[in-house]
Design an enzyme around this catalytic site. Structure first.
Site, PDB file in Angstrom:
ATOM      1  N   ASP A  33      -7.810  -3.890   0.211  1.00 46.93           N
ATOM      2  CA  ASP A  33      -6.571  -3.932  -0.566  1.00 46.93           C
ATOM      3  C   ASP A  33      -5.813  -2.607  -0.502  1.00 46.93           C
ATOM      4  O   ASP A  33      -6.395  -1.554  -0.224  1.00 46.93           O
ATOM      5  CB  ASP A  33      -6.887  -4.202  -2.044  1.00 46.93           C
ATOM      6  CG  ASP A  33      -7.309  -5.642  -2.299  1.00 46.93           C
ATOM      7  OD1 ASP A  33      -7.521  -6.384  -1.323  1.00 46.93           O
ATOM      8  OD2 ASP A  33      -7.432  -6.009  -3.486  1.00 46.93           O
ATOM      9  N   ASP A  34      -4.548  -2.692  -0.825  1.00 44.77           N
ATOM     10  CA  ASP A  34      -3.684  -1.552  -1.194  1.00 44.77           C
ATOM     11  C   ASP A  34      -3.016  -0.804  -0.037  1.00 44.77           C
ATOM     12  O   ASP A  34      -2.204   0.073  -0.270  1.00 44.77           O
ATOM     13  CB  ASP A  34      -4.422  -0.526  -2.082  1.00 44.77           C
ATOM     14  CG  ASP A  34      -4.661  -1.048  -3.486  1.00 44.77           C
ATOM     15  OD1 ASP A  34      -4.606  -2.276  -3.681  1.00 44.77           O
ATOM     16  OD2 ASP A  34      -4.907  -0.227  -4.388  1.00 44.77           O
ATOM     17  N   HIS A  84      -0.185  -8.328  -1.117  1.00 41.75           N
ATOM     18  CA  HIS A  84      -0.738  -7.718  -2.333  1.00 41.75           C
ATOM     19  C   HIS A  84       0.442  -7.271  -3.208  1.00 41.75           C
ATOM     20  O   HIS A  84       0.372  -6.236  -3.853  1.00 41.75           O
ATOM     21  CB  HIS A  84      -1.635  -6.546  -1.938  1.00 41.75           C
ATOM     22  CG  HIS A  84      -2.585  -6.095  -3.018  1.00 41.75           C
ATOM     23  ND1 HIS A  84      -3.268  -6.956  -3.843  1.00 41.75           N
ATOM     24  CD2 HIS A  84      -2.977  -4.845  -3.396  1.00 41.75           C
ATOM     25  CE1 HIS A  84      -4.030  -6.251  -4.666  1.00 41.75           C
ATOM     26  NE2 HIS A  84      -3.859  -4.976  -4.429  1.00 41.75           N
ATOM     27  N   HIS A  88       2.734  -3.419  -6.294  1.00 45.22           N
ATOM     28  CA  HIS A  88       1.439  -3.307  -6.980  1.00 45.22           C
ATOM     29  C   HIS A  88       1.526  -3.258  -8.498  1.00 45.22           C
ATOM     30  O   HIS A  88       0.645  -2.727  -9.168  1.00 45.22           O
ATOM     31  CB  HIS A  88       0.660  -2.088  -6.459  1.00 45.22           C
ATOM     32  CG  HIS A  88      -0.833  -2.253  -6.549  1.00 45.22           C
ATOM     33  ND1 HIS A  88      -1.566  -1.791  -7.614  1.00 45.22           N
ATOM     34  CD2 HIS A  88      -1.724  -2.835  -5.718  1.00 45.22           C
ATOM     35  CE1 HIS A  88      -2.846  -2.075  -7.419  1.00 45.22           C
ATOM     36  NE2 HIS A  88      -2.974  -2.720  -6.274  1.00 45.22           N
ATOM     37  N   TYR A 122      -4.693  -5.829  -8.982  1.00 40.97           N
ATOM     38  CA  TYR A 122      -5.762  -5.727  -9.987  1.00 40.97           C
ATOM     39  C   TYR A 122      -6.505  -7.055 -10.191  1.00 40.97           C
ATOM     40  O   TYR A 122      -7.277  -7.207 -11.130  1.00 40.97           O
ATOM     41  CB  TYR A 122      -5.222  -5.233 -11.343  1.00 40.97           C
ATOM     42  CG  TYR A 122      -4.325  -4.025 -11.227  1.00 40.97           C
ATOM     43  CD1 TYR A 122      -4.875  -2.748 -11.042  1.00 40.97           C
ATOM     44  CD2 TYR A 122      -2.941  -4.152 -11.255  1.00 40.97           C
ATOM     45  CE1 TYR A 122      -4.053  -1.645 -10.903  1.00 40.97           C
ATOM     46  CE2 TYR A 122      -2.113  -3.052 -11.102  1.00 40.97           C
ATOM     47  CZ  TYR A 122      -2.678  -1.796 -10.938  1.00 40.97           C
ATOM     48  OH  TYR A 122      -1.856  -0.708 -10.794  1.00 40.97           O
ATOM     49  N   HIS A 175     -11.224  -1.204  -0.602  1.00 40.69           N
ATOM     50  CA  HIS A 175      -9.874  -0.631  -0.595  1.00 40.69           C
ATOM     51  C   HIS A 175      -9.765   0.377   0.544  1.00 40.69           C
ATOM     52  O   HIS A 175     -10.488   1.377   0.518  1.00 40.69           O
ATOM     53  CB  HIS A 175      -9.583   0.089  -1.914  1.00 40.69           C
ATOM     54  CG  HIS A 175      -9.514  -0.829  -3.099  1.00 40.69           C
ATOM     55  ND1 HIS A 175     -10.639  -1.317  -3.729  1.00 40.69           N
ATOM     56  CD2 HIS A 175      -8.453  -1.372  -3.735  1.00 40.69           C
ATOM     57  CE1 HIS A 175     -10.251  -2.113  -4.727  1.00 40.69           C
ATOM     58  NE2 HIS A 175      -8.939  -2.170  -4.749  1.00 40.69           N
TER      59      HIS A 175
END
Ligand SMILES: [Zn+2]
Length: 243
Positions: A33-34, A84, A88, A122, A175
């Site tokens: 992720d991210d 995603h 965020h 999240y 991540h």
């Protein structure tokens, strides 16, 4: 399938979030992720390539827009790309209109590489945001194993946990970078430095891939869905994961 279980399966398809697949084959999905991040995404791609593993990257639209070369590089490595969100922010706190704007903006940025997979920031979503994702043709992807790599500074702890818990059909949360609106992109204070250092995750990833080499296949989420029966769970707690 009897009519009742057919209805239950349809409800899960609309409202459930993919957490793993049920299979006896030694196969699993690593998800990141991210990103993308010019510092820490390339090392992840190099490690995955070295072990002939494929992953699924849930990209933040704003970061993807800043690094289109990295998006292309992820896709050309045979990895899957999902959304995603745009920047965020947690979905439960946003209006329906803003959530849909976030998904559309990210989708445009990820073209032509994005798939219809989304992981809400999240891991937080409401029934309404889940329905919106469904209406836009998205499969919501959660996870069955949270590596804890967003707060755990030790590669030994992360890799030990994953090696103990990994099972066929697992979806692992990792991540490649950490994206947070509240933090400067490149802080100078030591707390921020340790928070953004991806060294522990990178070594843990290498340990896990090395130990499971020849024993597991590491595939993308779309590939995983072809191997086993999807397990979709009702995933609506407003604050399930990272905070
Ligand atoms: Zn995230």
């Amino acid at each position: 399938m009897n009519p009742q279980s057919a209805i239950a399966a349809s409800v899960r398809k609309v409202l459930g979030s993919l957490s793993r697949v049920v299979t006896s084959e030694p196969v699993l999905s690593l998800t990141f992720d991210d990103g993308p991040d010019p510092d820490s995404t390339p090392p992840v791609l190099e490690i995955l390539e070295r072990y002939q593993a494929r992953g699924t990257f849930f990209l933040v639209g704003q970061a993807a827009a800043a690094h289109p070369d990295l998006v292309k590089r992820i896709a050309s490595g045979g990895h899957a790309i999902g959304s995603h969100s745009w920047d965020h922010r947690a979905f439960p706190g946003l209006s329906s209109r803003e959530r849909q704007r976030q998904l559309r903006a990210c989708e445009r940025t990820l073209q032509p590489y994005g798939s219809r997979l989304v992981r809400p920031p999240y891991g937080e979503q409401t029934i309404m945001s889940r329905l919106e994702a469904f209406a836009m043709g998205y499969e919501v992807v959660g996870w069955s194993l949270n590596s804890g790599d967003w707060h755990e500074p030790s590669s030994a702890v992360i890799s030990k946990y994953l090696l103990e818990m990994i099972e066929p059909g697992a979806i692992v949360l990792l991540h490649d970078t950490l994206y947070d609106k509240g933090m400067p992109a490149h802080g100078t204070d030591s707390a921020h430095q340790s928070w953004t250092d991806r060294g522990a995750m990178l070594s843990a990833l290498e340990i896990v891939l090395d130990r499971l080499r020849g024993r597991y296949r590491f595939v993308t989420i779309p590939e995983l869905l072809h191997v086993g029966r999807p397990r979709r769970t009702f995933w609506f707690k407003p604050s399930l994961a990272i905070k």
